[in-house]
Design a protein around this motif. Structure first.
Motif, mmCIF file in Angstrom:
data_model
loop_
_atom_site.group_PDB
_atom_site.id
_atom_site.type_symbol
_atom_site.label_atom_id
_atom_site.label_comp_id
_atom_site.label_asym_id
_atom_site.label_seq_id
_atom_site.Cartn_x
_atom_site.Cartn_y
_atom_site.Cartn_z
ATOM 1 N N SER A 29 0.830 -1.206 0.000
ATOM 2 C CA SER A 29 0.000 0.000 0.000
ATOM 3 C C SER A 29 0.864 1.255 0.000
ATOM 4 C CB SER A 29 -0.913 0.029 1.232
ATOM 5 O OG SER A 29 -1.852 -1.030 1.174
ATOM 6 N N ALA A 30 0.467 2.228 -0.819
ATOM 7 C CA ALA A 30 1.158 3.514 -0.847
ATOM 8 C C ALA A 30 0.787 4.324 0.394
ATOM 9 C CB ALA A 30 0.777 4.291 -2.099
ATOM 10 N N LYS A 31 1.766 5.055 0.917
ATOM 11 C CA LYS A 31 1.532 5.903 2.086
ATOM 12 C C LYS A 31 1.156 7.322 1.646
ATOM 13 C CE LYS A 31 4.710 3.345 5.070
ATOM 14 N NZ LYS A 31 5.887 3.436 5.958
ATOM 15 N N ASN A 32 0.543 8.058 2.525
ATOM 16 C CA ASN A 32 0.115 9.427 2.225
ATOM 17 C C ASN A 32 1.316 10.292 1.847
ATOM 18 O OD1 ASN A 32 -1.729 11.582 2.035
ATOM 19 N ND2 ASN A 32 -1.235 12.265 4.090
ATOM 20 N N GLY A 33 1.223 10.938 0.698
ATOM 21 C CA GLY A 33 2.282 11.827 0.243
ATOM 22 C C GLY A 33 3.473 11.126 -0.370
ATOM 23 N N ASN A 37 9.585 7.228 -6.287
ATOM 24 C CA ASN A 37 10.915 6.844 -5.812
ATOM 25 C C ASN A 37 10.864 6.296 -4.396
ATOM 26 O OD1 ASN A 37 11.997 7.615 -8.226
ATOM 27 N ND2 ASN A 37 13.450 9.077 -7.370
ATOM 28 N N SER A 38 10.176 7.009 -3.508
ATOM 29 C CA SER A 38 10.088 6.573 -2.113
ATOM 30 C C SER A 38 9.393 5.221 -2.006
ATOM 31 C CB SER A 38 9.330 7.614 -1.276
ATOM 32 O OG SER A 38 10.009 8.835 -1.270
ATOM 33 N N PHE A 39 8.281 5.064 -2.733
ATOM 34 C CA PHE A 39 7.524 3.815 -2.679
ATOM 35 C C PHE A 39 8.362 2.641 -3.178
ATOM 36 C CE2 PHE A 39 4.818 0.666 -4.730
ATOM 37 C CZ PHE A 39 3.952 0.325 -3.704
ATOM 38 N N LEU A 40 9.017 2.817 -4.316
ATOM 39 C CA LEU A 40 9.789 1.714 -4.878
ATOM 40 C C LEU A 40 11.005 1.379 -4.032
ATOM 41 C CD1 LEU A 40 9.563 2.590 -8.680
ATOM 42 C CD2 LEU A 40 8.309 0.820 -7.433
ATOM 43 N N LEU A 41 11.696 2.399 -3.535
ATOM 44 C CA LEU A 41 12.840 2.139 -2.662
ATOM 45 C C LEU A 41 12.408 1.410 -1.396
ATOM 46 C CD1 LEU A 41 14.874 5.459 -2.957
ATOM 47 C CD2 LEU A 41 15.576 3.208 -3.747
ATOM 48 N N GLY A 71 -3.085 4.635 0.256
ATOM 49 C CA GLY A 71 -3.952 3.537 0.650
ATOM 50 C C GLY A 71 -4.196 2.523 -0.446
ATOM 51 N N GLU A 72 -3.934 2.887 -1.686
ATOM 52 C CA GLU A 72 -4.104 1.955 -2.805
ATOM 53 C C GLU A 72 -3.014 0.888 -2.756
ATOM 54 O OE1 GLU A 72 -5.692 0.275 -6.184
ATOM 55 O OE2 GLU A 72 -6.496 2.093 -5.268
ATOM 56 N N LYS A 73 -3.397 -0.352 -3.080
ATOM 57 C CA LYS A 73 -2.439 -1.450 -3.130
ATOM 58 C C LYS A 73 -1.882 -1.578 -4.541
ATOM 59 C CE LYS A 73 -4.805 -4.081 0.491
ATOM 60 N NZ LYS A 73 -5.585 -5.311 0.786
ATOM 61 N N TYR A 74 -0.561 -1.714 -4.621
ATOM 62 C CA TYR A 74 0.102 -1.825 -5.913
ATOM 63 C C TYR A 74 0.845 -3.146 -6.022
ATOM 64 C CZ TYR A 74 -1.089 3.059 -6.469
ATOM 65 O OH TYR A 74 -1.791 4.233 -6.577
#
Length: 328
Positions: A29-33, A37-41, A71-74
């Motif tokens: 799940s992606a975090k707020n903001g 780059n941050s998500f993949l790292l 909140g979306e799941k990737y």
């Protein structure tokens, strides 16, 4: 003594926020903001190599502007995830857990330079020796020691095929990567920004951890006649960084007093406006291990037993710093 084998370094380095795993893919799940780059790292995926493929796999799950949705799941296909065999080398793949004295501590270890930048270059017996290779070997030795005490370790600079080496001459190469597997830029400022960003992203995901420390290792370059002891820098406004530097300095004094009582130790502590000290969030210490051009200083890191001693002494200083803070 019971021997426990730590889980692989790969698992220690991969953030444990994945929702579930099924088949050949995982979800997070992606975090707020949070940006790409941050998500993949955070999920141990290389933005440089796999951003376009990630967007293709998750088409239709982004905002109208193409951004992540909190909140979306990737989907994280397993083929994207980095294969992280132990970077410690084949003879050090399994780390014996000596004790849990540092359980709860998180360390970020950075070997200076790397990739296209070898750092300071000296010569020994007609061969060129590069700062980044010796700093990296000592970082790996520190990592092994800290893991054996139960700490969590993030290696920020990693080489896919140079584990812990016992040779005096460590052959220079240029294949180091920045966490998780980013190609290191040629330009100095871009290199520093890249590793500082990786550290800060990891640190945000460890925000519930009360003890996080960043240790950066370098070798100095001075005239051949100028010998230096191991010395330390910290951020001028960082009380925690200064306390850690003092702990490391004291450990060096104690060790030299024990093993070379007539030598003395003159390693200093100071502050400098260094980019890595100024822009990273964990309390940090920047360590200079010696002058790569001085023959006496070269013995400090050319001999593998000396590199091992340096690693253990530094880790003992970190451990004492951690235990004092833990008691408070």
């Amino acid at each position: 003594m019971l021997r426990y084998i730590l889980i692989s370094i790969a698992v220690l380095l991969i953030n444990s926020t994945l929702i579930f795993a099924q088949g050949n893919y995982e979800w997070s799940s992606a975090k707020n903001g949070e940006g790409f780059n941050s998500f993949l790292l955070r999920n141990n995926v290389s933005p440089d190599k796999d951003l376009a493929k990630f967007k293709e796999v998750n088409k239709g799950r982004f905002t109208k502007n193409g951004d992540l949705i909190a909140g979306e799941k990737y989907e994280i296909p397993s083929r994207f995830r980095l294969l992280q065999a132990s970077i410690l080398g084949k003879d050090h793949q399994n780390v014996e857990q000596v004790d849990n004295s540092m359980s709860g501590a998180v360390l970020y270890l950075v070997a200076g330079h790397g990739g296209p930048d070898p750092g300071a270059v000296g010569t020994i017996s007609g061969k060129k020796i590069a700062e980044d290779e010796y700093a990296y070997d000592i970082v790996l030795r520190m990592g092994e020691e800290l893991l054996s005490r139960g700490a969590k370790v993030h290696f920020i600079i990693k080489d896919p095929n140079d584990g812990i080496r016992d040779d005096a001459y460590l052959k220079p190469d240029h294949d180091e990567r920045c966490y998780p597997s980013q190609k290191i830029p040629r330009k100095h400022t871009r290199r520093l920004k890249q590793r500082a960003a990786a550290i800060n992203i990891l640190a945000r995901n460890e925000k519930k951890t009360t003890y996080q420390r960043l240790v950066i290792l370098h070798l100095d370059s001075r005239s051949k006649g100028n010998s230096t002891d191991v010395y330390f820098y910290h951020h001028s406004a960082s009380k925690e960084g200064k306390i850690l530097a003092l702990s490391l300095q004291q450990k060096m004094k104690d060790k030299y007093a024990k093993f070379q009582p007539n030598r003395g130790y003159n390693g200093t502590i100071g502050t400098r406006r260094l980019y890595m000290l100024q822009t990273t969030t964990p309390p940090s210490v920047f360590i200079e291990l010696g002058n790569i051009n001085n023959k006496k200083d070269q013995l400090r890191f050319l001999k593998s037993e000396n590199r091992q001693a340096l690693a253990i002494w530094l880790c003992e200083g970190i451990k004492e710093n951690y235990l004092k803070i833990k008691k408070k």
